[in-house]
Design a protein around this motif. Structure first.
Motif, mmCIF file in Angstrom:
data_model
loop_
_atom_site.group_PDB
_atom_site.id
_atom_site.type_symbol
_atom_site.label_atom_id
_atom_site.label_comp_id
_atom_site.label_asym_id
_atom_site.label_seq_id
_atom_site.Cartn_x
_atom_site.Cartn_y
_atom_site.Cartn_z
ATOM 1 N N ALA A 128 40.331 -0.865 25.099
ATOM 2 C CA ALA A 128 40.268 -1.795 24.391
ATOM 3 C C ALA A 128 39.253 -1.797 23.330
ATOM 4 C CB ALA A 128 39.790 -3.059 25.405
ATOM 5 N N GLU A 129 38.326 -0.827 23.424
ATOM 6 C CA GLU A 129 37.440 -0.555 22.548
ATOM 7 C C GLU A 129 38.056 0.213 21.130
ATOM 8 O OE1 GLU A 129 33.750 1.263 23.596
ATOM 9 O OE2 GLU A 129 33.218 -0.295 24.970
ATOM 10 N N VAL A 130 39.037 1.149 21.715
ATOM 11 C CA VAL A 130 39.715 1.714 20.580
ATOM 12 C C VAL A 130 40.903 0.782 19.905
ATOM 13 C CG1 VAL A 130 41.491 3.607 20.063
ATOM 14 C CG2 VAL A 130 40.126 3.796 22.068
ATOM 15 N N THR A 131 41.085 -0.080 20.369
ATOM 16 C CA THR A 131 42.130 -1.208 19.819
ATOM 17 C C THR A 131 41.140 -2.014 18.986
ATOM 18 O OG1 THR A 131 43.429 -1.241 21.602
ATOM 19 C CG2 THR A 131 43.639 -3.033 20.018
ATOM 20 N N ALA A 132 40.044 -2.382 19.271
ATOM 21 C CA ALA A 132 39.142 -3.226 18.633
ATOM 22 C C ALA A 132 38.533 -2.608 17.222
ATOM 23 C CB ALA A 132 38.060 -3.555 19.397
ATOM 24 N N ALA A 133 38.315 -1.153 17.366
ATOM 25 C CA ALA A 133 37.933 -0.348 16.374
ATOM 26 C C ALA A 133 38.827 -0.312 15.297
ATOM 27 C CB ALA A 133 37.357 0.878 16.834
ATOM 28 N N ALA A 134 40.128 -0.139 15.670
ATOM 29 C CA ALA A 134 41.255 0.132 14.990
ATOM 30 C C ALA A 134 41.661 -1.492 14.182
ATOM 31 C CB ALA A 134 42.749 0.258 15.616
ATOM 32 N N GLY A 135 41.518 -2.406 14.929
ATOM 33 C CA GLY A 135 41.538 -3.904 14.164
ATOM 34 C C GLY A 135 40.667 -4.222 13.252
ATOM 35 N N ARG A 136 39.617 -3.377 13.134
ATOM 36 C CA ARG A 136 38.321 -3.418 12.090
ATOM 37 C C ARG A 136 38.649 -2.227 11.224
ATOM 38 N NH1 ARG A 136 35.058 -3.888 16.756
ATOM 39 N NH2 ARG A 136 34.209 -1.539 16.128
ATOM 40 N N THR A 137 39.606 -1.515 11.237
ATOM 41 C CA THR A 137 39.761 -0.431 10.461
ATOM 42 C C THR A 137 38.486 0.563 10.332
ATOM 43 O OG1 THR A 137 41.229 -1.777 9.137
ATOM 44 C CG2 THR A 137 41.040 0.439 8.422
ATOM 45 N N PRO A 184 48.041 3.818 8.711
ATOM 46 C CA PRO A 184 48.245 2.459 9.684
ATOM 47 C C PRO A 184 49.276 2.904 10.791
ATOM 48 C CG PRO A 184 48.105 1.972 7.377
ATOM 49 C CD PRO A 184 48.302 3.303 7.204
ATOM 50 N N GLU A 185 50.273 3.579 10.437
ATOM 51 C CA GLU A 185 51.405 3.678 11.610
ATOM 52 C C GLU A 185 50.910 4.677 12.352
ATOM 53 O OE1 GLU A 185 54.283 2.027 11.902
ATOM 54 O OE2 GLU A 185 53.470 0.723 10.219
ATOM 55 N N ALA A 186 50.071 5.788 12.150
ATOM 56 C CA ALA A 186 49.480 6.180 13.025
ATOM 57 C C ALA A 186 48.556 5.842 13.890
ATOM 58 C CB ALA A 186 48.882 7.699 12.166
ATOM 59 N N ARG A 187 47.747 4.735 13.580
ATOM 60 C CA ARG A 187 46.879 4.113 14.232
ATOM 61 C C ARG A 187 47.713 3.219 15.352
ATOM 62 N NH1 ARG A 187 44.277 3.311 9.221
ATOM 63 N NH2 ARG A 187 44.936 1.049 8.991
ATOM 64 N N LYS A 188 48.820 2.372 14.871
ATOM 65 C CA LYS A 188 49.728 1.660 15.827
ATOM 66 C C LYS A 188 50.189 2.722 16.827
ATOM 67 C CE LYS A 188 51.424 -1.635 12.215
ATOM 68 N NZ LYS A 188 52.322 -2.138 11.495
ATOM 69 N N ARG A 189 50.590 3.952 16.526
ATOM 70 C CA ARG A 189 51.056 4.826 17.383
ATOM 71 C C ARG A 189 50.138 5.208 18.507
ATOM 72 N NH1 ARG A 189 53.573 7.406 13.786
ATOM 73 N NH2 ARG A 189 51.824 9.151 13.684
ATOM 74 N N GLU A 193 50.486 4.482 22.440
ATOM 75 C CA GLU A 193 50.510 5.461 23.527
ATOM 76 C C GLU A 193 49.476 5.515 24.594
ATOM 77 O OE1 GLU A 193 52.432 8.965 20.233
ATOM 78 O OE2 GLU A 193 50.235 8.987 20.836
ATOM 79 N N HIS A 194 48.111 4.862 23.995
ATOM 80 C CA HIS A 194 47.302 4.773 24.939
ATOM 81 C C HIS A 194 47.532 3.650 26.147
ATOM 82 C CE1 HIS A 194 43.610 5.870 22.394
ATOM 83 N NE2 HIS A 194 44.294 6.997 22.478
ATOM 84 N N ASP A 195 48.530 2.402 25.624
ATOM 85 C CA ASP A 195 48.850 1.586 26.657
ATOM 86 C C ASP A 195 49.848 2.081 27.617
ATOM 87 O OD1 ASP A 195 47.432 -0.417 25.287
ATOM 88 O OD2 ASP A 195 49.067 -1.232 24.274
ATOM 89 N N ALA A 196 50.766 3.101 27.082
ATOM 90 C CA ALA A 196 51.587 3.705 27.894
ATOM 91 C C ALA A 196 50.980 4.550 28.954
ATOM 92 C CB ALA A 196 52.717 4.423 27.185
ATOM 93 N N HIS A 216 51.416 12.521 22.474
ATOM 94 C CA HIS A 216 50.004 11.959 21.993
ATOM 95 C C HIS A 216 49.258 13.119 21.281
ATOM 96 C CE1 HIS A 216 46.941 8.994 21.361
ATOM 97 N NE2 HIS A 216 46.079 9.921 21.956
ATOM 98 N N ARG A 217 49.403 14.297 21.786
ATOM 99 C CA ARG A 217 48.657 15.493 21.372
ATOM 100 C C ARG A 217 49.479 16.001 20.157
ATOM 101 N NH1 ARG A 217 48.188 17.946 25.800
ATOM 102 N NH2 ARG A 217 49.742 18.968 25.682
ATOM 103 N N GLN A 218 50.673 15.985 20.231
ATOM 104 C CA GLN A 218 51.374 16.338 19.165
ATOM 105 C C GLN A 218 51.277 15.728 17.853
ATOM 106 O OE1 GLN A 218 55.600 16.749 20.021
ATOM 107 N NE2 GLN A 218 56.027 18.407 18.574
ATOM 108 N N GLY A 219 51.285 14.539 18.063
ATOM 109 C CA GLY A 219 51.010 13.553 16.994
ATOM 110 C C GLY A 219 49.831 13.984 16.311
#
Length: 235
Positions: A128-137, A184-189, A193-196, A216-219
């Motif tokens: 969730a902290e990763v998601t929050a940081a991504a939301g703030r860019t 941005p697409e990489a952040r969404k991905r 992947e974290h959720d999965a 995930h690592r390959q990306g």
């Protein structure tokens, strides 16, 4: 003004003082790792011992000891009679880091026990902290919290020595991951992947977790490698 070194949160990158090292030198290692990972010190940048000692509020002795440790870990480079610089990865070295990660991470993930509810909640909270940081860019915060998310899983493995080596490899590559996360697409991905991964972890499907981590690592590898191949620098 000299900056006094203080202990940092246990969830942060480089939070543990190296074994057998004095307190001052250990805190120097922690602080220099933070500067390197955050991009405050850039790949190839010289590290002046005198100015760093003044900045961190210590003598030059713990600075030298800390730099020797970081040189052994591969985070800084040393040229006799010239000095220390932040290590700059060549493409071949970056490839080797990912080769070693690909070899070690599956064993660590397969060794994970079925997590208790409290442990799983810790992993969810890190995600969730990763998601929050991504939301703030906030890309720096996202990199740091991404590290925390993965090691919230890795650190529950009984393979302590392997996890310690993974931590070293991740830290070496982290300064280069900023470029990948600009997309941005990489952040969404990354977030998807974290959720999965959390879903696989929740049901104890370690083989699924290994597969997801490989994707995930390959990306991350392919996205970051483009900058190295182009001879780019981080800003």
């Amino acid at each position: 003004m000299a900056r006094q070194l203080t202990p940092r949160s246990s969830s942060s990158v480089g939070d543990e003082k190296p074994i057998g090292m004095g307190r001052a030198a250990g805190q120097v290692v922690i602080e220099l790792e933070r500067m390197i990972v955050s991009g405050e010190l850039l790949p190839g940048q010289p590290i002046r011992q005198e100015s760093m000692a003044e900045r961190l509020g210590v003598s030059r002795l713990p600075i030298r000891e800390g730099l020797r440790h970081l040189a052994a870990e591969g985070l800084v480079s040393h040229v006799p009679n010239v000095g220390y610089t932040v290590a700059r990865l060549e493409q071949s070295e970056f490839d080797q880091i990912y080769l070693m990660r690909a070899a070690l991470e599956p064993s660590v993930l397969r060794s994970l026990p079925h997590l208790a509810a409290t442990d799983l909640e810790d992993v969810r909270a890190a995600g969730a902290e990763v998601t929050a940081a991504a939301g703030r860019t906030d890309l720096l915060e996202m990199r740091l919290r991404n590290h925390d998310f993965h090691f919230a899983m890795f650190d529950r493995s009984p393979l302590r020595l392997v996890v310690a080596e993974l931590r070293r490899l991740w830290t070496m590559a982290m300064p280069y991951h900023a470029v990948y996360l600009f997309d941005p697409e990489a952040r969404k991905r990354v977030l998807a992947e974290h959720d999965a991964m959390i879903e696989a972890l929740a049901v104890g499907d370690n083989e699924r977790l290994v597969t997801l981590m490989a994707e995930h690592r390959q990306g991350g590898e392919s996205g970051t490698a483009m900058v190295l191949q182009a001879g780019g620098t981080l800003t």
